[in-house]
Design an enzyme around this catalytic site. Structure first.
Site, PDB file in Angstrom:
ATOM      1  N   ARG A  13      13.765  22.445  56.336  1.00 54.56           N
ATOM      2  CA  ARG A  13      14.234  24.012  55.819  1.00 54.56           C
ATOM      3  C   ARG A  13      14.699  24.731  57.676  1.00 54.56           C
ATOM      4  NH1 ARG A  13      10.423  28.153  53.554  1.00 54.56           N
ATOM      5  NH2 ARG A  13       8.961  26.775  53.975  1.00 54.56           N
ATOM      6  N   GLU A  61      24.446  36.300  45.361  1.00 53.92           N
ATOM      7  CA  GLU A  61      24.431  34.991  45.527  1.00 53.92           C
ATOM      8  C   GLU A  61      26.261  34.674  45.147  1.00 53.92           C
ATOM      9  OE1 GLU A  61      20.891  35.363  45.034  1.00 53.92           O
ATOM     10  OE2 GLU A  61      21.938  35.302  43.959  1.00 53.92           O
ATOM     11  N   PHE A  86      19.962  28.513  43.835  1.00 53.22           N
ATOM     12  CA  PHE A  86      21.374  30.365  43.334  1.00 53.22           C
ATOM     13  C   PHE A  86      22.530  29.344  44.439  1.00 53.22           C
ATOM     14  CE2 PHE A  86      16.455  31.709  43.774  1.00 53.22           C
ATOM     15  CZ  PHE A  86      16.679  32.169  42.669  1.00 53.22           C
ATOM     16  N   HIS A 112      14.674  23.955  49.608  1.00 47.93           N
ATOM     17  CA  HIS A 112      14.591  24.329  47.987  1.00 47.93           C
ATOM     18  C   HIS A 112      14.681  23.948  47.218  1.00 47.93           C
ATOM     19  CE1 HIS A 112      12.002  27.431  50.437  1.00 47.93           C
ATOM     20  NE2 HIS A 112      11.043  27.444  49.896  1.00 47.93           N
ATOM     21  N   ASP A 120       7.001  26.856  41.687  1.00 47.11           N
ATOM     22  CA  ASP A 120       7.465  28.090  41.401  1.00 47.11           C
ATOM     23  C   ASP A 120       8.215  27.423  39.837  1.00 47.11           C
ATOM     24  OD1 ASP A 120       7.431  28.829  43.317  1.00 47.11           O
ATOM     25  OD2 ASP A 120       9.415  29.463  44.111  1.00 47.11           O
ATOM     26  N   ARG A 170      11.922  22.204  50.859  1.00 49.74           N
ATOM     27  CA  ARG A 170      10.766  23.612  51.481  1.00 49.74           C
ATOM     28  C   ARG A 170       9.410  22.314  51.963  1.00 49.74           C
ATOM     29  NH1 ARG A 170       7.100  26.787  46.983  1.00 49.74           N
ATOM     30  NH2 ARG A 170       5.909  29.072  48.163  1.00 49.74           N
TER      31      ARG A 170
END
Length: 318
Positions: A13, A61, A86, A112, A120, A170
């Site tokens: 990222r 989004e 998302f 991610h 998560d 990530r």
């Protein structure tokens, strides 16, 4: 085989962030939109240097995709940024209707992705995004392997006319591709030539494929390793040429076995030159909470799994 050198672990990222920062300086038509995740997407420098070209949309989004589509009409090149979950699943209808259907020049940049999102858990670890995006007509789908390649891809897609899905991750992973290297959309990268088996990998699994190839060489098995950074359009010529030589193939990806790179390779072989194929991927399940290393081990997405898949593929060769 040529041993590729890890110059130091870096998160992909950050490669996107570095590329976006450079684009901001080079191309005044590049604009950036973010859904309340500036730090996570490493978009801070672009916002700082070009506040008039940065749009903080918030946790909206679908609205972000609609705004981006509209901006292309005025000649802007919008880069949207949020988590892969998302960026795709949550806004699939907006992408299909407002971007893909009309061929809008939107760059959907997704961080991610996959299991390596980590703690998560399953709700954020999308494993279906490559499949979702490659099914959209006209959508280019890119999945990069390290920091350097992610930066190069970010720069390259700005010059590509049409919608793009750019997928990255990530965690910090080995950085081994050339610094400031060129990135050619739709062109596979031959990392190691071999004669016994073809290993086709994408994303974080490319390094694992190289590690597996080194272990295989120690056992007298010659593995050809190909980095497929562009899932669509797929470099079918490179795949067919390699498998015609080796006679079997293993595909490796941090994605559901359904709908990913492996299925695209299987379709290519089925239509042209059928050959034994083994898949290293998540076997039709959701993820769970854990560290990236724990999850890659549990879901068998590492060099050991690739090594074992190669042995199975070799056993099926005629």
């Amino acid at each position: 085989m040529k041993k590729y050198t890890n110059t130091g672990n870096k998160d992909t990222r950050s490669g996107f962030g570095a590329g976006l920062t450079e684009l901001g300086q080079k191309n005044e038509n590049v604009v950036a939109l973010c859904a309340d995740l500036i730090g996570s997407l490493k978009m801070d420098d672009f916002k700082k240097n070009h506040p008039e070209r940065f749009f903080q949309v918030g946790i909206a989004e679908a609205n972000m995709i609609g705004m981006a589509a509209g901006m292309t009409i005025g000649g802007k090149i919008p880069f949207t940024g949020t988590f892969a979950n998302f960026s795709t699943g949550r806004v699939y209808d907006q992408i299909r209707q407002s971007v893909a259907y009309s061929g809008k020049n939107v760059k959907i940049c997704a961080s991610h992705a996959g299991l390596t999102l980590g703690e998560d858990g399953a709700t954020h670890q999308i494993l279906e995004d490559i499949g979702l995006m490659k099914m959209l007509p006209g959508m280019t789908v890119i999945n990069t392997c390290d920091y350097n390649q992610t930066k190069a891809a970010t720069l390259a897609i700005a010059d590509h006319d049409g919608p793009v899905y750019l997928r990255f991750g990530r965690p910090s992973v080995p950085n081994f591709t050339p610094e400031n290297g060129t990135f050619e959309i739709g062109k596979a990268v031959m990392l190691n030539e071999g004669t016994d088996v073809t290993i086709i990998a994408t994303g974080h699994l490319v390094w694992e494929a190289l590690e597996a190839a080194e272990a295989l060489e120690a056992k007298g098995i010659s593995a050809e390793v190909i980095n497929i950074h562009t899932i669509k359009p797929l470099d079918e010529e490179a795949i067919l040429k390699s498998v015609a030589k080796t006679g079997c193939v293993v595909t490796a990806e941090e994605h559901n076995i359904l709908g990913g790179l492996g299925e695209s390779v299987a379709r290519t072989l089925a239509l042209n030159n059928p050959a034994p194929q083994e898949f290293v991927a998540v076997n039709d399940s959701f993820g769970e909470s854990g560290t990236p290393d724990q999850l890659m081990e549990k879901y068998k997405l590492n060099d050991t799994a690739i090594f074992e898949a190669v042995e199975k593929a070799l056993s099926r060769k005629k």
